[in-house]
Design a protein around this motif. Structure first.
Motif, PDB file in Angstrom:
ATOM      1  N   GLY A 144      10.415  20.381  17.563  1.00  0.00           N
ATOM      2  CA  GLY A 144      10.217  20.649  16.143  1.00  0.00           C
ATOM      3  C   GLY A 144       8.996  21.514  15.900  1.00  0.00           C
ATOM      4  N   ARG A 186      -1.121  26.062   9.682  1.00  0.00           N
ATOM      5  CA  ARG A 186      -0.115  25.106  10.181  1.00  0.00           C
ATOM      6  C   ARG A 186       0.998  25.778  10.960  1.00  0.00           C
ATOM      7  NH1 ARG A 186      -0.441  21.228   5.023  1.00  0.00           N
ATOM      8  NH2 ARG A 186      -2.579  20.616   5.464  1.00  0.00           N
ATOM      9  N   LEU A 222       4.962   9.471   8.261  1.00  0.00           N
ATOM     10  CA  LEU A 222       6.023  10.443   8.044  1.00  0.00           C
ATOM     11  C   LEU A 222       5.562  11.533   7.079  1.00  0.00           C
ATOM     12  CD1 LEU A 222       9.035  10.935   8.766  1.00  0.00           C
ATOM     13  CD2 LEU A 222       9.545  10.038   6.516  1.00  0.00           C
ATOM     14  N   ARG A 258       4.410  19.965   9.070  1.00  0.00           N
ATOM     15  CA  ARG A 258       5.473  20.930   9.308  1.00  0.00           C
ATOM     16  C   ARG A 258       5.789  21.706   8.037  1.00  0.00           C
ATOM     17  NH1 ARG A 258       9.466  17.073  12.547  1.00  0.00           N
ATOM     18  NH2 ARG A 258      10.814  18.876  12.762  1.00  0.00           N
ATOM     19  N   ASN A 275       3.457   8.097  17.461  1.00  0.00           N
ATOM     20  CA  ASN A 275       4.681   7.310  17.283  1.00  0.00           C
ATOM     21  C   ASN A 275       5.892   8.230  17.108  1.00  0.00           C
ATOM     22  OD1 ASN A 275       6.758   5.679  16.399  1.00  0.00           O
ATOM     23  ND2 ASN A 275       5.376   4.309  15.321  1.00  0.00           N
ATOM     24  N   PRO A 276       6.797   8.264  18.096  1.00  0.00           N
ATOM     25  CA  PRO A 276       7.920   9.200  18.006  1.00  0.00           C
ATOM     26  C   PRO A 276       8.840   8.895  16.828  1.00  0.00           C
ATOM     27  CG  PRO A 276       8.171   7.725  19.892  1.00  0.00           C
ATOM     28  CD  PRO A 276       6.814   7.476  19.323  1.00  0.00           C
ATOM     29  N   ASP A 277       8.921   7.611  16.427  1.00  0.00           N
ATOM     30  CA  ASP A 277       9.838   7.256  15.347  1.00  0.00           C
ATOM     31  C   ASP A 277       9.395   7.799  14.000  1.00  0.00           C
ATOM     32  OD1 ASP A 277      12.091   5.858  16.173  1.00  0.00           O
ATOM     33  OD2 ASP A 277      10.840   4.163  16.760  1.00  0.00           O
ATOM     34  N   ASN A 278       8.073   7.859  13.813  1.00  0.00           N
ATOM     35  CA  ASN A 278       7.577   8.173  12.473  1.00  0.00           C
ATOM     36  C   ASN A 278       7.421   9.653  12.200  1.00  0.00           C
ATOM     37  OD1 ASN A 278       7.472   5.473  12.397  1.00  0.00           O
ATOM     38  ND2 ASN A 278       5.275   5.297  12.152  1.00  0.00           N
ATOM     39  N   GLN A 279       7.820  10.518  13.128  1.00  0.00           N
ATOM     40  CA  GLN A 279       7.677  11.938  12.832  1.00  0.00           C
ATOM     41  C   GLN A 279       9.012  12.655  12.840  1.00  0.00           C
ATOM     42  OE1 GLN A 279       5.218  13.800  15.850  1.00  0.00           O
ATOM     43  NE2 GLN A 279       5.548  12.067  17.186  1.00  0.00           N
ATOM     44  N   ILE A 280      10.100  11.904  12.969  1.00  0.00           N
ATOM     45  CA  ILE A 280      11.419  12.518  12.919  1.00  0.00           C
ATOM     46  C   ILE A 280      11.984  12.311  11.526  1.00  0.00           C
ATOM     47  CG2 ILE A 280      13.756  12.391  13.833  1.00  0.00           C
ATOM     48  CD1 ILE A 280      12.514  11.835  16.543  1.00  0.00           C
ATOM     49  N   VAL A 281      12.343  13.417  10.866  1.00  0.00           N
ATOM     50  CA  VAL A 281      12.699  13.367   9.456  1.00  0.00           C
ATOM     51  C   VAL A 281      14.201  13.274   9.251  1.00  0.00           C
ATOM     52  CG1 VAL A 281      12.430  14.538   7.260  1.00  0.00           C
ATOM     53  CG2 VAL A 281      10.702  14.816   9.013  1.00  0.00           C
ATOM     54  N   MET A 309       2.508  13.672  17.112  1.00  0.00           N
ATOM     55  CA  MET A 309       1.783  12.419  16.934  1.00  0.00           C
ATOM     56  C   MET A 309       2.190  11.363  17.960  1.00  0.00           C
ATOM     57  SD  MET A 309       1.536  11.976  12.877  1.00  0.00           S
ATOM     58  CE  MET A 309       3.199  11.424  12.685  1.00  0.00           C
ATOM     59  N   ASN A 344      -5.570  21.188  11.924  1.00  0.00           N
ATOM     60  CA  ASN A 344      -4.623  21.987  11.123  1.00  0.00           C
ATOM     61  C   ASN A 344      -4.754  21.710   9.639  1.00  0.00           C
ATOM     62  OD1 ASN A 344      -3.350  19.563  10.921  1.00  0.00           O
ATOM     63  ND2 ASN A 344      -1.309  20.380  11.238  1.00  0.00           N
ATOM     64  N   VAL A 399      14.748  19.391  14.296  1.00  0.00           N
ATOM     65  CA  VAL A 399      14.040  20.523  14.886  1.00  0.00           C
ATOM     66  C   VAL A 399      13.966  21.664  13.871  1.00  0.00           C
ATOM     67  CG1 VAL A 399      14.056  22.211  16.744  1.00  0.00           C
ATOM     68  CG2 VAL A 399      14.719  19.863  17.204  1.00  0.00           C
ATOM     69  N   ARG A 458      17.909   7.884   7.567  1.00  0.00           N
ATOM     70  CA  ARG A 458      17.273   8.060   8.861  1.00  0.00           C
ATOM     71  C   ARG A 458      16.563   6.775   9.296  1.00  0.00           C
ATOM     72  NH1 ARG A 458      14.482   7.276  12.221  1.00  0.00           N
ATOM     73  NH2 ARG A 458      12.674   8.298  13.054  1.00  0.00           N
ATOM     74  N   PHE A 459      15.970   6.055   8.326  1.00  0.00           N
ATOM     75  CA  PHE A 459      15.152   4.915   8.716  1.00  0.00           C
ATOM     76  C   PHE A 459      15.899   3.591   8.737  1.00  0.00           C
ATOM     77  CE2 PHE A 459      11.678   7.800   8.460  1.00  0.00           C
ATOM     78  CZ  PHE A 459      10.848   7.329   9.444  1.00  0.00           C
ATOM     79  N   LYS A 507      -6.532  15.735  13.359  1.00  0.00           N
ATOM     80  CA  LYS A 507      -6.178  15.995  11.960  1.00  0.00           C
ATOM     81  C   LYS A 507      -6.998  17.125  11.363  1.00  0.00           C
ATOM     82  CE  LYS A 507      -4.499  11.400  11.259  1.00  0.00           C
ATOM     83  NZ  LYS A 507      -4.831  10.034  10.901  1.00  0.00           N
ATOM     84  N   PHE A 544       2.599  12.504   6.663  1.00  0.00           N
ATOM     85  CA  PHE A 544       1.676  13.341   7.439  1.00  0.00           C
ATOM     86  C   PHE A 544       2.457  14.347   8.282  1.00  0.00           C
ATOM     87  CE2 PHE A 544      -0.744  14.210  11.273  1.00  0.00           C
ATOM     88  CZ  PHE A 544      -1.976  14.585  10.757  1.00  0.00           C
ATOM     89  N   ALA A 545       3.472  13.830   8.987  1.00  0.00           N
ATOM     90  CA  ALA A 545       4.255  14.700   9.861  1.00  0.00           C
ATOM     91  C   ALA A 545       4.959  15.786   9.055  1.00  0.00           C
ATOM     92  CB  ALA A 545       5.282  13.879  10.639  1.00  0.00           C
ATOM     93  N   MET A 570      -5.240  19.198   7.867  1.00  0.00           N
ATOM     94  CA  MET A 570      -4.794  17.975   7.208  1.00  0.00           C
ATOM     95  C   MET A 570      -6.024  17.252   6.677  1.00  0.00           C
ATOM     96  SD  MET A 570      -1.555  17.765   7.158  1.00  0.00           S
ATOM     97  CE  MET A 570      -1.317  16.085   6.655  1.00  0.00           C
ATOM     98  N   ILE A 584       1.089  19.727  15.326  1.00  0.00           N
ATOM     99  CA  ILE A 584       0.634  18.447  15.862  1.00  0.00           C
ATOM    100  C   ILE A 584       1.831  17.591  16.275  1.00  0.00           C
ATOM    101  CG2 ILE A 584      -0.530  16.271  15.339  1.00  0.00           C
ATOM    102  CD1 ILE A 584      -2.469  17.660  13.677  1.00  0.00           C
TER     103      ILE A 584
END
Lengths: 271, 286
Positions: B158, B85, A219, A226, B94-100, B92, B58, B108, A166-167, B55, A221-222, B60, B90
């Protein structure tokens, strides 16, 4: 620059091969790899070449692209073939001058080597051409899941692979940004001696590393937000089900295996 | 109707420095309540403690002093974590850093997959969430091929797919271009219409204009709470906190200072035009 790397590329053409269960694709590719090295005469080799070309045709990936992939290993093929040609002294002598002796055995092994390497590359690259990286890691995770019983963290490994995949594009983009930023500050990356150029890379990799750590924290954290808590109790969006296509693929492979074994038994091996 | 979904009771939180020393309180005695279905904006400049508040919502982070309740669940009780949770999600900055995941729909699905939602329901949840943010056509895309605004909408999907009731947005538009910002704000407003409770943390005043309630933070403390009209009329106080009042509000204030009669609570261009034309028409009659 880094964008040109094509290894493991995926071409979604929606062909028969794309629709196969990725798990069976992995197993079948392994079968073919063994088969390629098991065949010992031209009949078997002919069968394998025919099948490989058939797979390429079925995959609907353009021939041009596929053979472009082969181009990069032409040197390796020529090198190994030449070695075989000069160092194998079995069979009748065809040509002899000075210290060099070329024999039929040498010629045959050379041809075999070249064809084998080509088929090897073609079959294994077809796997990545026709399977998305996500599906591939997913399939590997499922195939290796029995290892969970002996406490191999299969899910964690697969998760790491997915995140790495992904990265890759994100980090490539980031490298581009950092390079432009450093160039704007007067860094020269393409001139100077080798050591100078290597040194010029330090101001690119330091920010890349720092940023990667920041991304990793974000990441994590995200993922925690979830409700990620490892592989236990997870369900999957994608279901993998064997279908009639997999049955056909397995039948073809079985025929190929039987064919190669029969050829090996009934015809004289040439290498 | 007025069910409380999020409640801060005199909350303190301080980060630990690199050498283990305690830094000054990032959140310093904060109390507020957010009801179900409300759209609350938390405003503050950088370092005002607003992200820490996100933070804390929820679990964290857990407050060192004071209590936080999500519905009836105390965030300091570890067993409540999952409940909390799945109630508060939440999004965040930066959109790049929360997509797994490497595919939009798989990303999603990540949250509900972790919750062990059965496959069939998973499918409908993912599809519905993607439709809600208008990204259904992109479900087979790879995230890196999308724009920032699209990625941010995926992140929102998501959270929706986890069926949370409250979504906390931590500066969701700070890294986006104007187009992406517009898309994300539209998605947020859609969610508001659908009855989601929304907490929007931001330093863009314009984004807070149509909130039900605004909480202004400075140095970890709440300095102002009220409706947008109540808050934005205090432009001097906001200026002290390094926050910019919407430009139309400043403009109408300047005009008023020049002796022309303008109301104090103008927040949008439309309101300004109405008030100003009314003024001119009145002048002509005289």
């Amino acid at each position: 620059m880094i964008r040109d790397i094509t290894i493991g590329q995926y071409f979604p053409t929606g062909s028969f091969l794309h629709k196969l269960d990725p798990r069976s694709k992995i197993i079948l590719v392994l079968c073919y790899l063994v088969l390629i090295f098991a065949c010992r005469n031209f009949f078997g080799l002919g069968l394998i070449v025919t099948l490989t070309l058939l797979f390429v045709a079925v995959s609907k990936v353009s021939f041009k692209l596929i053979f472009k992939g082969l181009k990069s290993i032409v040197l390796i093929i020529i090198f190994t073939s030449l070695l075989q040609l000069f160092y194998n002294d079995k069979g009748d002598i065809l040509l002899e001058f000075w210290k060099i002796k070329i024999t039929t055995g040498g010629v045959f092994t050379a041809i075999f080597m070249a064809v084998r390497i080509c088929c090897l590359i073609l079959v294994s690259s077809l796997l990545t051409y026709t399977t998305s990286p996500t599906l591939l890691t997913d399939a590997i995770e499922r195939l290796l899941s029995p290892l969970n019983k002996i406490h191999v963290p299969v899910h964690t490994l697969a998760m790491m692979m997915t995140i790495a995949l992904r990265f890759i594009p994100t980090l490539i983009e980031e490298i581009d940004h950092i390079m432009s930023a450093q160039k704007a500050r007067g860094a020269s990356l393409d001139t100077g001696s080798l050591t100078e150029r290597a040194k010029a890379l330090i101001p690119i990799f330091v920010p890349l590393f720092i940023n990667s750590f920041r991304r990793a924290f974000d990441l994590a954290f995200a993922m925690e937000c979830r409700c990620y808590h490892g592989g236990a109790g997870r369900t999957r969006l994608r279901v993998m089900k064997l279908g009639y296509r997999d049955a056909i693929a397995f039948a073809v492979t079985t025929i190929a295996i039987v064919g190669v074994i029969l050829f090996n038994i009934f015809f004289k091996s040439v290498i | 109707m007025n069910e409380t979904i999020l409640k801060f009771e005199d909350v303190y939180y301080a980060y630990e420095g690199d050498e283990g020393e305690t830094l000054p309180n990032a959140v310093d005695g904060v109390s507020f309540e957010i009801n179900k279905g409300e759209f609350v904006a938390i405003l503050g400049h950088n370092g005002s403690g607003k992200s820490t508040v996100a933070k804390l919502t929820n679990a964290m982070l857990v407050p060192q002093k004071g209590k936080i309740f999500v519905k009836e669940y105390d965030t300091s009780v570890e067993d409540n974590e999952l409940k909390i949770r799945t109630t508060v999600g939440i999004v965040m900055q930066n959109p790049d850093n929360q997509i797994v995941a490497t595919i939009v729909e798989e990303d999603v699905a990540f949250g509900p997959e972790n919750l062990g939602v059965p496959q069939k329901e998973l499918r409908t949840r993912v599809d519905n969430a993607l439709k809600l943010v208008g990204m259904y056509e992109y479900k087979d895309y790879e995230p890196h091929k999308l724009s920032g605004g699209q990625k941010q909408r995926i992140a929102i999907a998501g959270v929706i797919a986890m069926q949370t009731e409250c979504i906390v947005f931590d500066e969701p538009t700070a890294m986006l271009d104007p187009k992406g910002r517009k898309e994300v704000l539209a998605a947020i407003h859609d969610l508001r219409q659908k009855g989601y409770t929304i907490v929007l943390i931001t330093h863009f005043m314009e984004e807070a204009v149509d909130a039900d309630k605004i909480i202004v933070m400075n140095d970890g403390k709440i300095i102002l709470t009220g409706t947008p009209k109540e808050v934005f009329t205090q432009s001097d106080l906001l200026y002290e906190c390094d926050l910019a009042v919407p430009q139309v509000t400043l403009l109408s204030k300047a005009i008023k200072n020049n002796g022309i009669n303008m109301p104090d609570d103008i927040l949008t261009t439309d309101e300004f035009i109405n008030a100003f034309t009314a003024n001119i028409k009145q002048k002509r009659k005289l």
